[in-house]
Motif scaffolding. Structure first.
Motif, PDB file in Angstrom:
ATOM      1  N   LYS A  96       0.828  -1.205   0.000  1.00  7.88           N
ATOM      2  CA  LYS A  96       0.000   0.000   0.000  1.00  7.88           C
ATOM      3  C   LYS A  96       0.867   1.262   0.000  1.00  7.88           C
ATOM      4  O   LYS A  96       2.072   1.211   0.223  1.00  7.88           O
ATOM      5  CB  LYS A  96      -0.908   0.017   1.230  1.00  7.88           C
ATOM      6  CG  LYS A  96      -1.912  -1.122   1.306  1.00  7.88           C
ATOM      7  CD  LYS A  96      -2.768  -1.002   2.561  1.00  7.88           C
ATOM      8  CE  LYS A  96      -3.773  -2.139   2.665  1.00  7.88           C
ATOM      9  NZ  LYS A  96      -4.612  -2.028   3.877  1.00  7.88           N
ATOM     10  N   ALA A  97       0.192   2.401  -0.209  1.00 10.29           N
ATOM     11  CA  ALA A  97       0.874   3.688  -0.261  1.00 10.29           C
ATOM     12  C   ALA A  97       1.625   3.992   1.034  1.00 10.29           C
ATOM     13  O   ALA A  97       2.734   4.532   1.006  1.00 10.29           O
ATOM     14  CB  ALA A  97      -0.134   4.800  -0.558  1.00 10.29           C
ATOM     15  N   GLU A  98       1.030   3.631   2.166  1.00  9.94           N
ATOM     16  CA  GLU A  98       1.692   3.933   3.444  1.00  9.94           C
ATOM     17  C   GLU A  98       3.007   3.175   3.592  1.00  9.94           C
ATOM     18  O   GLU A  98       3.945   3.666   4.233  1.00  9.94           O
ATOM     19  CB  GLU A  98       0.774   3.636   4.627  1.00  9.94           C
ATOM     20  CG  GLU A  98       0.123   2.267   4.622  1.00  9.94           C
ATOM     21  CD  GLU A  98      -1.287   2.278   4.091  1.00  9.94           C
ATOM     22  OE1 GLU A  98      -2.153   1.605   4.688  1.00  9.94           O
ATOM     23  OE2 GLU A  98      -1.538   2.962   3.072  1.00  9.94           O
ATOM     24  N   HIS A  99       3.078   1.999   2.981  1.00 12.61           N
ATOM     25  CA  HIS A  99       4.330   1.249   3.020  1.00 12.61           C
ATOM     26  C   HIS A  99       5.384   1.908   2.136  1.00 12.61           C
ATOM     27  O   HIS A  99       6.566   1.922   2.467  1.00 12.61           O
ATOM     28  CB  HIS A  99       4.091  -0.197   2.580  1.00 12.61           C
ATOM     29  CG  HIS A  99       3.098  -0.914   3.441  1.00 12.61           C
ATOM     30  ND1 HIS A  99       1.873  -1.291   2.978  1.00 12.61           N
ATOM     31  CD2 HIS A  99       3.145  -1.308   4.738  1.00 12.61           C
ATOM     32  CE1 HIS A  99       1.194  -1.890   3.936  1.00 12.61           C
ATOM     33  NE2 HIS A  99       1.943  -1.909   5.019  1.00 12.61           N
ATOM     34  N   VAL A 100       4.941   2.464   1.007  1.00 15.25           N
ATOM     35  CA  VAL A 100       5.866   3.186   0.134  1.00 15.25           C
ATOM     36  C   VAL A 100       6.450   4.385   0.868  1.00 15.25           C
ATOM     37  O   VAL A 100       7.669   4.626   0.848  1.00 15.25           O
ATOM     38  CB  VAL A 100       5.145   3.646  -1.152  1.00 15.25           C
ATOM     39  CG1 VAL A 100       6.065   4.528  -1.999  1.00 15.25           C
ATOM     40  CG2 VAL A 100       4.672   2.444  -1.954  1.00 15.25           C
ATOM     41  N   GLU A 101       5.589   5.134   1.528  1.00 17.50           N
ATOM     42  CA  GLU A 101       6.068   6.306   2.259  1.00 17.50           C
ATOM     43  C   GLU A 101       7.056   5.913   3.351  1.00 17.50           C
ATOM     44  O   GLU A 101       8.103   6.556   3.523  1.00 17.50           O
ATOM     45  CB  GLU A 101       4.889   7.064   2.872  1.00 17.50           C
ATOM     46  CG  GLU A 101       5.299   8.328   3.612  1.00 17.50           C
ATOM     47  CD  GLU A 101       4.124   9.113   4.146  1.00 17.50           C
ATOM     48  OE1 GLU A 101       4.354  10.095   4.879  1.00 17.50           O
ATOM     49  OE2 GLU A 101       2.964   8.745   3.844  1.00 17.50           O
ATOM     50  N   ALA A 102       6.750   4.850   4.085  1.00 16.24           N
ATOM     51  CA  ALA A 102       7.635   4.419   5.174  1.00 16.24           C
ATOM     52  C   ALA A 102       8.982   3.932   4.650  1.00 16.24           C
ATOM     53  O   ALA A 102      10.036   4.292   5.188  1.00 16.24           O
ATOM     54  CB  ALA A 102       6.949   3.318   5.985  1.00 16.24           C
ATOM     55  N   VAL A 103       8.950   3.122   3.591  1.00 14.97           N
ATOM     56  CA  VAL A 103      10.196   2.583   3.044  1.00 14.97           C
ATOM     57  C   VAL A 103      11.054   3.694   2.441  1.00 14.97           C
ATOM     58  O   VAL A 103      12.278   3.669   2.548  1.00 14.97           O
ATOM     59  CB  VAL A 103       9.892   1.493   1.995  1.00 14.97           C
ATOM     60  CG1 VAL A 103      11.126   1.153   1.184  1.00 14.97           C
ATOM     61  CG2 VAL A 103       9.355   0.241   2.677  1.00 14.97           C
ATOM     62  N   CYS A 104      10.397   4.682   1.841  1.00 15.10           N
ATOM     63  CA  CYS A 104      11.148   5.747   1.176  1.00 15.10           C
ATOM     64  C   CYS A 104      11.583   6.856   2.123  1.00 15.10           C
ATOM     65  O   CYS A 104      12.737   7.303   2.077  1.00 15.10           O
ATOM     66  CB  CYS A 104      10.313   6.337   0.049  1.00 15.10           C
ATOM     67  SG  CYS A 104      10.079   5.230  -1.351  1.00 15.10           S
ATOM     68  N   LEU A 105      10.674   7.294   2.999  1.00 15.07           N
ATOM     69  CA  LEU A 105      10.931   8.508   3.777  1.00 15.07           C
ATOM     70  C   LEU A 105      10.978   8.289   5.280  1.00 15.07           C
ATOM     71  O   LEU A 105      11.201   9.242   6.032  1.00 15.07           O
ATOM     72  CB  LEU A 105       9.856   9.556   3.469  1.00 15.07           C
ATOM     73  CG  LEU A 105       9.660   9.928   1.997  1.00 15.07           C
ATOM     74  CD1 LEU A 105       8.585  10.996   1.870  1.00 15.07           C
ATOM     75  CD2 LEU A 105      10.965  10.391   1.358  1.00 15.07           C
ATOM     76  N   GLY A 106      10.796   7.046   5.742  1.00  9.70           N
ATOM     77  CA  GLY A 106      10.799   6.773   7.173  1.00  9.70           C
ATOM     78  C   GLY A 106      12.165   6.977   7.808  1.00  9.70           C
ATOM     79  O   GLY A 106      13.162   7.258   7.131  1.00  9.70           O
TER      80      GLY A 106
END
Length: 309
Positions: A79-89
């Motif tokens: 999901k999108a939230e996983h993309v955000e976490a993997v990229c910007l976390g």
């Protein structure tokens, strides 16, 4: 796009990183291995890493191990939230990726997330393409997926050899986020077509005509679709229900379409009714069930497995 970025891509090696080694990511990685790329994969699941290793993928224990050796990185996340976490976390790619890297996100995400992530990466001279895919695990394993891609044309052209190795059809739709919108629209149609095809075959059956023959007729006429041509013959009429794509994932995608329409203040009655039917199906079908099982909500006797009806 800077000259330094283009030069870095032109000098890229055949080593590709893949983050997310589920059914889709692992099969995409294996396809690249078959096409003579060296692939380094990362996943939090030890089982997924082991399965990928059996297919020739080098498993990395840390993101930094992958980013140190790859300037093209493919994301395949839920999901999108996983993309955000993997990229910007806090431990995300943005802290360990080198400049002149290209991130290719194959997740069915949302345009807002892709645009935000791309904007942050661009500050570090890192390109980001949203490139969601169609074709399921089988398409990923055979390199026959379709990809709809958003992002800078120059970045797209530079990584085209990798995209060509992964897929049979590619459409560059526009700027970052455009790929997400195209995929959301596509999956809304697929979700609707599964239901309308089930209704058409139910209509035929109740009228005393062989639904198998009617399906053949539909596929020779103007009512055909991906549902009638591929999903029903392969997974519904055979009652195999093993496409590798789940009810939960399609419910998520239909929800994305509904949310996008509402955010644009659009009146789309067919889309809203499709979304409602997929939401209501949760009363009968688990998220883990194959997405083609939605046909059973229309006609459990015709489309259900014999031991379930």
């Amino acid at each position: 796009m800077t000259k330094a970025f283009i030069t870095g891509i032109q000098n890229m090696t055949n080593t590709i990183g893949v983050i997310g080694l589920g059914n889709m990511g692992r099969n995409m990685a294996a396809t690249l291995v078959k096409k003579s790329f060296t692939v380094i994969g990362f996943d939090l699941s030890e089982t997924a890493c082991k399965q990928a290793a059996e297919q020739g993928v080098i498993a990395a224990t840390h993101l930094s191990t992958l980013t140190e050796q790859c300037n093209i990185i493919i994301l395949s996340l839920p999901k999108a939230e996983h993309v955000e976490a993997v990229c910007l976390g806090d431990n995300g790619l943005i802290h360990v990726v080198s400049p002149r890297t290209t991130i290719i996100d194959t997740t069915t995400s949302v345009p807002e997330t892709s645009r935000m992530v791309a904007a942050e990466f661009s500050k570090q001279n890192i390109a980001f393409l949203d490139a969601p895919v169609s074709g399921g695990p089988a398409g990923a394993a055979t390199g026959t997926m379709s990809m709809v891609i958003g992002g800078e044309m120059e970045a797209y052209k530079q990584v085209l050899p990798v995209l060509e190795a992964m897929s049979s059809v590619r459409v560059h739709v526009g700027d970052v986020g455009a790929g997400n919108i195209a995929k959301i629209a596509n999956n809304m149609l697929a979700a609707a077509h599964l239901i309308t095809t089930a209704e058409a075959l139910t209509l035929a059956e109740k009228a005393g005509v062989d639904p198998e023959k009617v399906l053949e007729a539909i596929n020779a006429g103007s009512g055909r679709s991906g549902a009638s041509q591929a999903m029903f013959p392969t997974w519904v009429m055979t009652k195999a229900y093993d496409s590798g794509f789940t009810m939960g994932l399609m419910r998520k995608d239909v929800g994305l379409a509904k949310t996008l329409a509402q955010s644009l203040n659009l009146t789309l009655p067919m889309a809203m009714q499709t979304a409602a039917l997929w939401e209501d199906s949760a009363q009968k079908l688990a998220d883990s069930d194959d997405f083609c099982c939605i046909a059973q909500c229309t006609n459990p006797l015709l489309f259900g497995k014999e031991d379930e009806v």
